[in-house]
Enzyme design. Structure first.
Site, PDB file in Angstrom:
ATOM      1  N   LYS A 197      -0.803  -4.471  -3.220  1.00 55.92           N
ATOM      2  CA  LYS A 197      -2.079  -3.920  -2.758  1.00 55.92           C
ATOM      3  C   LYS A 197      -2.219  -2.492  -3.276  1.00 55.92           C
ATOM      4  CE  LYS A 197      -4.794  -2.499   1.159  1.00 55.92           C
ATOM      5  NZ  LYS A 197      -4.874  -1.123   0.668  1.00 55.92           N
ATOM      6  N   ASP A 222       9.628   5.860 -10.451  1.00 60.02           N
ATOM      7  CA  ASP A 222       9.156   6.557 -11.651  1.00 60.02           C
ATOM      8  C   ASP A 222       9.980   7.807 -11.937  1.00 60.02           C
ATOM      9  OD1 ASP A 222       7.228   4.677 -12.137  1.00 60.02           O
ATOM     10  OD2 ASP A 222       5.568   5.847 -11.317  1.00 60.02           O
ATOM     11  N   SER A 251       0.803  -1.214   0.000  1.00 56.45           N
ATOM     12  CA  SER A 251       0.000   0.000   0.000  1.00 56.45           C
ATOM     13  C   SER A 251       0.839   1.268   0.000  1.00 56.45           C
ATOM     14  CB  SER A 251      -0.971  -0.004   1.182  1.00 56.45           C
ATOM     15  OG  SER A 251      -1.909  -1.019   1.037  1.00 56.45           O
TER      16      SER A 251
END
Length: 794
Positions: A521, A506, A495
């Site tokens: 998740k 990224d 999470s």
């Protein structure tokens, strides 16, 4: 349900992205785990039959179930109507909740329950009736009583021999339910024989084994005999929530309070960690600074036999479910509780002493962010100073009942910011963010922490059930840390951890290192207090609890979901978890699918790509030469063999041989580690209490401390499986340990070197390599103090 429901009782979008592995410590004031088992107890099992009061559904449970079901229909991400299809899956989930190993219910039971397959929706939505929940629980308890009675008979009459080629199937989750009681008894006998052999292999004598097993079965039965309506409703509505997805949960009043305690890292109680090894509530540890520790009247291994509120009468707690004992002992700050104890050093077990304590607020600092400073030696002299921040969860103060002390506000982002500033002041050149044990937490805290390492831009995208996409950004152009960064993850990173790791990957800001992927998740939960949706009524005497349900999915800045697939590190290290099919989102029932959306607009830093291939090459070379990673490869091969056949031999000689081989392998590894004579690397540990002190604490010996191995220590705060794993949730058969499944290893007869955290050590070496490749002009910039960007505290 009317369209105005969302407005009337909606808590607001309280972003919660959860977690996957709650620590099972038993905090007095926070909760209690299922009672532990003392192998070899010589205390005889009780002779009196266990009588359970007949539970009957009331209008209160029906109304709570109705409101929870309507909320799931209208607010859950999938917008799935509670129809016959959901009813069918609901029935199966509820039955599985009591009997996940398919040992108790028989085919005739299932045929009776079939009546409800397409009617549970009608019972809840039309009748507001929870009768099926209680009927199925009653049948489970009846079967459990039959099993305990049969075990008693076998232990009394059977001579246990283990000289055949019999095997027992321990994992029966996908096996059919027994056809009848005769077939069920065969399964019960096989399981008992397995448990008996486990105790025998651990050196117990026949009478000790009999007493241990009898007591274990009786305690399990007594636990369910003590259930009340709220416990049954907890399991029933949690099964319904899990039909929608595995991270939606119903939390009763007690579970709701502990959910908030876990996030706040604070509780109100006496400050003790408890266990129940033999029917006595026993103090395992005193929390530093808590009332119990400050009183100097309690110590480890003291046994609590009775509890009184203030000047009220004592309540006998011997053999009481540990959860119930904790509820008696904990309470609001400033109130008084009296404990009647048997002191651990009492010369006679008949000795009793009364201790009076005033409850207080206790901060759980050992679950907060912490740091280390490591001085890595360089060839030719000198050192590279690196910092490690261990973040167990993305905690943040939340208050469901309006009683939280805002002066004690907790924010993991604020804590991490303080640690980073301290590390910079002490000349740290590179930083590791360790998220291996981090199961999630607050979305806003995750966004703030990710923002510490990038100039500004989108961190995560969130899409709701209506398809609307919101981009969550870091808007502060300042960076709290501009130097080389490594993020360490595992299959237990979930999470919020995945949001931070994905964002930094990224942007090309950090080197990700760890297991083959994170948990996977990629969903967001929001909690709603059920009382906000209910008219004042005399049928509700207790708080109806809270429903935590999935409202959104999150996506990386590049548009990819982390759901199911997780985040793949830049450098993958060998791990048994990489080949396990029982860990991760894909191992859960009914997970939401993976998908993508359009990428957000952001500017990559690309601070990793120029060096990544060289970092991989150097790491791979070390891993190939590492004895510890060679041991991991051996463990992987052994694990894959076990996965092919999940049964276990009931032949004593064969099991002894396996045991001896396992022990010999463990000792050989320990001796090899002790013989390495590796150079000592200074490590200094920093808690939040050390941040404002000048300088650093004295170094500790890395080889003298048990470290948190990547697989063993991973498993942070669970906030999405609060019913299945929360130590204060009503114990269900699914979470109750299978009797007798204790560690097969013998206690070592010689001192053994602790296994170093070689995964963290490899991450440290990757960071040192990164520092060596990092351009000098960037290194000089990174060492300049940056403006603090810690979030303000309300």
């Amino acid at each position: 349900m009317r369209n105005g429901t969302r407005r009337g009782g909606w808590l607001g979008f309280w972003p919660w992205i959860g977690g996957i592995g709650l620590s099972c410590l038993v905090w007095l004031g926070q909760g209690a785990s299922a009672p532990e088992v003392q192998v070899g107890s010589d205390r005889a099992a009780p002779e009196k039959p266990i009588v359970r009061p007949q539970l009957k559904p009331t209008p209160a449970e029906g109304r709570i179930a109705y409101v929870a079901a309507r909320l799931l229909e209208s607010q859950h991400y999938t917008r799935q109507a509670f129809d016959d299809t959901v009813s069918s899956r609901f029935l199966e989930r509820y039955i599985e909740s009591y009997d996940p190993q398919h040992l108790h219910f028989v085919q005739s039971d299932l045929r009776e329950f079939e009546f409800y397959r397409h009617r549970l929706d009608d019972y809840i939505l039309r009748r507001q009736d929870t009768t099926p929940a209680f009927e199925i629980f009653d049948r489970f308890f009846e079967r459990l009583q039959q099993r305990v009675a049969y075990v008693e008979e076998l232990l009394r009459t059977e001579t246990f021999q283990f000289d055949t080629d019999e095997r027992v199937q321990l994992d029966r989750r996908k096996a059919p339910y027994p056809k009848d009681l005769n077939e069920a008894r065969k399964l019960w006998r096989d399981r008992l024989r397995y448990e008996y052999l486990q105790e025998k292999l651990n050196g117990e004598k026949p009478q000790q084994i009999t007493n241990t097993l009898l007591r274990r079965y009786h305690r399990n039965l007594r636990m369910f005999a003590e259930w009340d309506n709220a416990d049954v409703l907890q399991v029933y509505l949690n099964a319904l929530a899990h039909v929608y997805d595995p991270h939606s949960d119903y939390l009763g009043k007690q579970q709701m309070e502990n959910f908030a305690m876990g996030m706040n890292l604070a509780l109100e109680g006496i400050g003790a960690e408890l266990t129940s090894p033999d029917g006595y509530c026993t103090i395992r540890r005193l929390i530093p600074g808590g009332p119990a520790e400050r009183s100097k009247k309690l110590k480890e291994k003291d046994r609590i036999v009775a509890v009184a509120q203030g000047d009220g009468p004592f309540v006998d707690v011997v053999d009481m479910n540990l959860n119930k004992v904790v509820q008696l002992i904990r309470g609001p700050k400033g109130t008084t509780v009296r404990l009647m104890i048997i002191p651990a050093d009492a010369p006679d077990p008949s000795v009793r002493r009364v201790v009076t304590l005033v409850r207080d607020r206790i901060r759980l600092e050992d679950q907060a962010a912490k740091a280390r400073v490591v001085d890595w030696p360089e060839e030719g002299g000198g050192t590279r100073r690196i910092g490690i921040i261990d973040l167990p969860s993305f905690y943040s103060t939340m208050d469901f009942v309006g009683t939280e002390d805002r002066s004690d506000y907790r924010s993991c982002a604020a804590d991490v910011a303080r640690l980073i500033e301290k590390l910079k002041a002490e000349g740290v050149e590179g930083l590791i963010l360790d998220l291996r044990r981090n199961g999630g937490g607050s979305l806003e805290e995750a966004i703030r922490i990710a923002g510490f390492f990038i100039p500004r831009g989108p961190i995560v995208q969130v899409r709701d059930g209506d398809g609307r996409v919101t981009v969550k950004e870091d808007r502060d152009p300042r960076m709290l840390w501009e130097g080389p960064l490594v993020v360490l993850t595992s299959r237990f990173s979930a999470s919020a951890s995945e949001i931070v790791a994905a964002a930094l990957q990224d942007y090309g800001r950090a080197v990700l290192v760890g297991d083959a992927s994170t948990h996977g998740k990629g969903t967001v939960q929001a909690p709603s207090l059920l009382r906000n949706f209910m008219r004042p009524s005399t049928i509700l005497t207790n708080d109806p609890g809270l429903l935590k349900y999935t409202v959104s999915k999150f996506y990386r800045a590049n548009g990819e979901s982390t759901q199911l697939k997780g985040v793949v590190p830049d450098i993958v290290l060998p791990s048994v978890l990489n080949v396990s099919k029982d860990i991760g989102e894909s191992a859960l029932d009914n997970p939401l699918p993976w998908d993508t959306i359009e990428s957000a607009k952001y500017e990559r830093l690309d601070w990793v790509a120029p060096y990544l291939e060289e970092l991989r090459r150097r790491s791979a070379s070390r891993v190939r030469a590492s004895r510890d990673f060679a041991y991991v490869q051996e463990d992987i091969e052994q694990f894959l063999k076990m996965q092919e056949d999940r049964s276990l031999s009931l032949n004593e000689q064969a099991r002894l041989k396996e045991k001896e081989e396992q022990e010999a392998r463990r000792k050989a590894r320990a001796r090899e580690r002790m013989a390495r004579n590796e150079p000592e690397i200074p490590v200094r540990e920093l808690t939040l209490a050390d941040v404002d002190k000048p300088g650093l604490p004295p170094p500790i010996s890395r080889t003298n401390r048990l470290s948190q191995a990547s697989a063993g220590s991973a498993g942070g705060a669970d906030t999405n499986h609060l019913v299945a794993a929360n130590p204060t949730a009503p114990a269900t058969p699914e979470e109750t340990p299978v009797p007798g499944e204790s560690d097969d290893l013998l206690e070592p007869e010689e001192p053994l070197a602790p296994a170093a955290d070689f995964v963290l050590r490899e991450a440290e070496m990757i960071l040192v390599d990164y520092l060596r490749l990092w351009p000098r002009e960037k290194a000089l910039t990174a060492q300049k103090p940056a403006p603090a960007t810690a979030p303000s505290q309300p």
